[in-house]
Motif scaffolding. Structure first.
Motif, short mmCIF file in Angstrom:
data_model
loop_
_atom_site.label_atom_id
_atom_site.label_comp_id
_atom_site.label_asym_id
_atom_site.label_seq_id
_atom_site.Cartn_x
_atom_site.Cartn_y
_atom_site.Cartn_z
N SER A 25 3.75 28.84 57.11
CA SER A 25 3.58 27.40 57.34
C SER A 25 3.05 27.08 58.72
O SER A 25 2.60 25.96 58.98
CB SER A 25 4.92 26.68 57.13
OG SER A 25 5.87 27.06 58.11
N ALA A 245 0.83 23.35 54.00
CA ALA A 245 1.65 22.22 53.53
C ALA A 245 2.53 22.65 52.36
O ALA A 245 3.71 22.28 52.28
CB ALA A 245 0.75 21.06 53.12
N HIS A 246 1.98 23.47 51.45
CA HIS A 246 2.78 23.97 50.33
C HIS A 246 3.90 24.87 50.82
O HIS A 246 5.04 24.80 50.32
CB HIS A 246 1.88 24.73 49.35
CG HIS A 246 0.87 23.86 48.67
ND1 HIS A 246 -0.32 24.33 48.15
CD2 HIS A 246 0.87 22.53 48.43
CE1 HIS A 246 -1.00 23.33 47.63
NE2 HIS A 246 -0.31 22.23 47.78
N TYR A 247 3.59 25.73 51.79
CA TYR A 247 4.62 26.61 52.33
C TYR A 247 5.71 25.80 53.04
O TYR A 247 6.90 26.14 52.97
CB TYR A 247 4.01 27.62 53.30
CG TYR A 247 3.23 28.73 52.62
CD1 TYR A 247 3.83 29.51 51.65
CD2 TYR A 247 1.91 28.99 52.95
CE1 TYR A 247 3.13 30.53 51.02
CE2 TYR A 247 1.19 30.00 52.32
CZ TYR A 247 1.82 30.77 51.36
OH TYR A 247 1.12 31.78 50.74
N LYS A 248 5.31 24.74 53.73
CA LYS A 248 6.29 23.90 54.41
C LYS A 248 7.22 23.23 53.39
O LYS A 248 8.42 23.12 53.62
CB LYS A 248 5.58 22.84 55.25
CG LYS A 248 4.95 23.38 56.52
CD LYS A 248 4.25 22.28 57.30
CE LYS A 248 3.60 22.83 58.57
NZ LYS A 248 2.86 21.78 59.32
N LEU A 249 6.63 22.78 52.28
CA LEU A 249 7.45 22.17 51.23
C LEU A 249 8.43 23.19 50.65
O LEU A 249 9.62 22.88 50.47
CB LEU A 249 6.54 21.61 50.13
CG LEU A 249 7.24 20.97 48.93
CD1 LEU A 249 8.09 19.79 49.40
CD2 LEU A 249 6.23 20.52 47.89
N ALA A 252 11.16 23.77 53.13
CA ALA A 252 12.12 22.67 53.16
C ALA A 252 13.07 22.74 51.95
O ALA A 252 14.28 22.54 52.09
CB ALA A 252 11.38 21.34 53.19
N LEU A 253 12.51 23.03 50.77
CA LEU A 253 13.33 23.10 49.56
C LEU A 253 14.33 24.25 49.64
O LEU A 253 15.52 24.08 49.30
CB LEU A 253 12.43 23.26 48.33
CG LEU A 253 11.56 22.04 47.97
CD1 LEU A 253 10.63 22.37 46.81
CD2 LEU A 253 12.44 20.85 47.61
#
Length: 373
Positions: A25, A245-249, A252-253
């Motif tokens: 990320s 952005a996908h890795y950050k999401l 976070a999950l």
């Protein structure tokens, strides 16, 4: 409490996944991206400035070639900065952006070679253009006023200077005829005519070559290739930004999931602690009740006394400090045979409950009976 091996492995895997997601990320560095964009803008500016200096040098508006050299060095510095900042983009490789960068470097090296040839040819051309009028005027001073020789020299001077501005095959032919006429009308060893003819030949040959170099240099596709390279970079950066952005999401999950699990575990531990405290309080109440009405002692496996309650000291007349570390023989009244105690310890040793009446001796030597369990 021992944690199961599979749970430890699961937590290690989750932590490793968190680290990997965090690393992925943070692949996009905005500050580095902005610096790369700035390098591209400077690259375009320097390339345009290089073309401008070539044109100025062609028409004698530069005192020397230092601005050309400085601009070439600045472009090289920018290319090295791109490679240093983002080697996975701007280096040799099979990716489209790497091939585009290699193509730009090839075009720049080709342009640099053309500039070196331009500088040498242009220097010779500018030298002849500078000395040709002087040589022509020197011959005019020796020619009779109004003579055909003077007229031919005036014509040659005008034709050559016009050729420098607008070269054409017709002017080349005209200049050649005028020069031939002057040679034929002059002695073979006329140094002035020989020097003049040398400068004319240089101007006729180098003028076209220099103009060709100028055209090739200014029309080199470095600017267009820089635009192509920047578009490819923008596309790759956008894709990486989306991936980040996908890795950050996902990060976070997963973090939220792990925090929720930790909160659940803490709540469970708190509930277990509350139950344990309640059990301890109940045991304290039971112990208090037991101490008020019963004689209690606890011994270890070797029979050494490790605990007595107040009631025990009250009845036996021994202080607790006197009993700890002793065995129960200190209370032996001698009334019971050895087999009595041997049976008692055998029963206890097998984990069974022994119950019976025991006659003990107090500290003052008096006896007392206890119903022992």
């Amino acid at each position: 409490m021992k944690i199961p091996l599979w749970k430890s492995g699961l937590w290690l895997a989750a932590l490793a996944t968190l680290g990997w997601l965090y690393q992925q990320s943070t692949q996009v560095e905005i500050e580095l991206h902005l610096r790369t964009v700035q390098h591209f803008e400077q690259l375009r500016q320097q390339d345009a400035r290089l073309n401008q200096y070539v044109l100025q040098a062609r028409y004698g508006q530069l005192k020397n070639y230092d601005p050309l050299v400085g601009t070439q060095q600045e472009i090289e510095r920018l290319l090295q900065a791109l490679t240093q900042d983002k080697p996975d983009f701007f280096s040799q490789g099979e990716a489209p952006i790497q091939q585009a960068f290699t193509r730009y470097r090839h075009l720049f090296e080709q342009k640099t070679g053309q500039i070196e040839q331009f500088k040498s040819h242009n220097a010779v051309l500018r030298n002849s253009l500078r000395y040709f009028p002087s040589a022509a005027h020197a011959l005019l001073e020796r020619a009779a006023v109004g003579s055909s020789r003077a007229a031919q020299l005036h014509d040659l001077l005008e034709e050559v200077l016009l050729f420098d501005q607008h070269a054409s095959p017709a002017l080349v032919a005209t200049i050649g005829k005028t020069m031939d006429t002057l040679k034929n009308a002059s002695p073979q060893q006329d140094a002035g005519i020989v020097e003049l003819a040398k400068h004319v030949d240089i101007i006729l040959s180098h003028k076209i070559e220099v103009d060709d170099f100028v055209r090739d240099i200014t029309q080199t596709e470095t600017d267009a290739q820089a635009d192509t390279l920047f578009q490819l970079y923008g596309g790759v950066f956008t894709r990486r930004e989306q991936q980040a952005a996908h890795y950050k999401l996902a990060l976070a999950l997963l973090s939220a999931l792990m925090l929720a699990y930790v909160a659940w575990v803490l709540a469970k531990l708190q509930r277990s602690r509350r139950i344990l405290n309640e059990s301890l309080r109940e045991l304290e109440f039971q112990k208090f009740a037991l101490d008020q009405h019963s004689i209690v002692s606890i011994a270890d496996r070797s029979g050494k006394i490790i605990y007595t309650n107040g009631k025990f000291s009250e009845v036996s007349q021994y202080r607790r400090e006197e009993l700890l570390g002793q065995d129960h023989r200190v209370l032996n009244s001698g009334y019971h045979p050895g087999s009595f105690f041997k049976e008692m310890w055998a029963t206890i040793g097998h984990g069974q409950v022994w119950q019976g009446e025991v006659k003990n001796r107090r500290k003052d030597g008096s006896f007392y009976w206890v119903d022992s369990t």
